[in-house]
Design a protein around this motif. Structure first.
Motif: not given
Length: 463
Positions: A51-59, A88-92, A97-109
């Motif tokens: 699941l972690a390796d799955l591209p988000l586009k699959t959904f 986020v379409s290019s992400l797995t 998950r890593e993008w969500l946890l980044k400090p620079e990913t804030t309320q705005r993003q």
């Protein structure tokens, strides 16, 4: 499309996205009951890795329930915003998950990407997250709604005062509601689950609650949690309905089991708006959900219960509700066996709801035959406060005498305010001080006899 992952030379195969999501789900009794859970921790790990390796586009390209036969799937696909998804379409799933946890990913993003996320995406990423991950991300996502009070501001915790009574006795409802108010509970809503679903009882209860609110000038909203069709009849009689309530689920068939459809919900939303009891932009719907609802209705179609729960949020967000809450442990140990599973599910539900832009609350609760106790609820409540949950439900003594389950006590809200520094909605906070229930620092005071007498003697319809 089959998915595969090899661990120690063993190839683990998953028939399709639905199977992969089910096998990747942390252990819970409901999926085991449905026969779709992983057969052990190794297969679960393999599924989570795949699941972690799955591209988000699959959904976007693979539906877990066909849209041809399910209006919830059609709604999900119709509301999916490709422009927002492009962020986020290019992400797995793992990279998401890593993008969500980044400090620079804030309320705005997070707010910007919300229209591009599907329930299956957020359910999928939650399955590879630890509890602290779910808390960290959800705490960044503020979802604010308004009626007479403002709910969901970061750093605050609202409460639903739930004055249920086994026979819907007016005196009993009022006494219970006042008990909660004296403990500072009720800024999200004062809401009664009726013991019956007759129009006559609905009319009496909403009138009773509205008069209590008006007599004491409480900056909150009231609700009788009867069926939406009963609410429609009461609205037609010009009853004082603030919020329309309905339990919802993640498939068309499950919602039909509740006696509702998207069209009925739209009709009710328009009807309550037409009463003119609120500002034009007020939020007027209240939805409850719960993991296992679709399975109990034999309407899960092989989809795991947590993904089905997230799909219910697609229904909820269609109506810009004031409140949404998962009654996380209410359905019973057949679906969430013990305190550990309930805690995990409560944080998952809150995380998924917030990512999908919902004003998410949780009924921190369990049934008496579950392997859980009030200490588990203390833990979940504290973790939810760290995650900035919008609201929780409180009842006298943590024991709902009508629904026969264990929830939170009004005293637990005091703990959150005074120890965890989570004050109620600002309008309600001012009311508590003005009426003499809190000091200037928001600490609860012993109610003076004159205030108790004023509440007890308030002119109340039907009591």
């Amino acid at each position: 499309m089959p998915y595969k992952m090899t661990i120690d030379g063993t190839v683990h195969g998953f028939a399709d996205l639905r199977d992969l999501l089910a096998k990747a789900t942390p252990e819970r009794s409901g999926d085991q009951l449905a026969g779709i859970a992983a057969n052990g921790p190794v297969e679960r790990l393999a599924a989570q890795m795949a699941l972690a390796d799955l591209p988000l586009k699959t959904f976007v390209g693979e539906e877990v329930i066909p849209s041809e036969t399910d209006e919830v799937t059609r709604l999900i696909m119709q509301r999916h915003d490709p422009a927002a998804f492009a962020i986020v379409s290019s992400l797995t799933v793992g990279e998401f998950r890593e993008w969500l946890l980044k400090p620079e990913t804030t309320q705005r993003q997070l707010e910007a990407v919300t229209p591009g996320l599907t329930p299956e995406m957020v359910a999928g990423v939650s399955k590879i997250m630890r509890l602290q991950d779910l808390i960290s991300v959800a705490s960044k996502r503020e979802v604010v709604t308004r009626f007479r009070s403002t709910i969901g501001l970061k750093g605050r915790l609202s409460t639903r005062n739930q004055p249920n009574h086994p026979t819907d006795d007016s005196y009993g409802i009022v006494a219970s509601a006042i008990d909660g108010l004296l403990m500072g509970s009720g800024d999200a809503v004062i809401g009664v689950n009726p013991a019956t679903d007759s129009v006559e009882d609905y009319l009496r209860i909403v009138s009773l609650l509205d008069e209590l609110r008006a007599c004491l000038s409480i900056p909150t909203q009231t609700c009788c949690l009867g069926h939406v069709t009963t609410a429609l009849k009461a609205i037609a009689a010009n009853a004082p309905v603030d919020l329309v309530f309905q339990s919802i689920a993640g498939s068309q068939k499950a919602n039909e089991g509740f006696g509702v459809s998207l069209s009925i919900l739209r009709e009710a939303h328009e009807a309550v708006r037409g009463l003119g009891r609120s500002a034009a932009d007020a939020n007027l719907m209240y939805f409850e959900t719960g993991q296992g609802a679709a399975l109990s209705a034999e309407a899960n179609f092989g989809v795991d219960q947590q993904t089905m729960e997230a799909r219910a949020y697609a229904v909820a967000r269609e109506f810009s509700p004031l409140l949404v809450n998962s009654v996380v442990g209410f359905i019973g140990p057949e679906y969430l066996f013990n305190g550990k599973q309930i805690i995990r599910a409560g944080l998952e539900d809150h995380f998924c709801g917030k990512l999908l832009g919902l004003p998410m609350g949780v009924d921190v609760c369990y049934t008496n035959h579950a392997d859980a106790d009030q200490e588990d609820m203390d833990a979940l409540l504290t973790l939810l406060c760290a995650a900035n949950v919008n609201f929780v439900i409180t009842v006298p003594g943590a024991d709902d005498v009508m629904l026969n389950y264990q929830s939170l006590a009004h005293h637990d809200a005091v703990y959150c305010r005074e120890i965890l520094k989570r004050p109620p909605a600002p309008e309600f906070e001012r009311w508590l001080f003005d009426i003499g229930l809190t000091d200037s620092g928001g600490r609860l005071l012993e109610a003076p006899p004159r205030l108790v007498n004023h509440m007890a003697n308030a002119r109340l319809l039907g009591a």
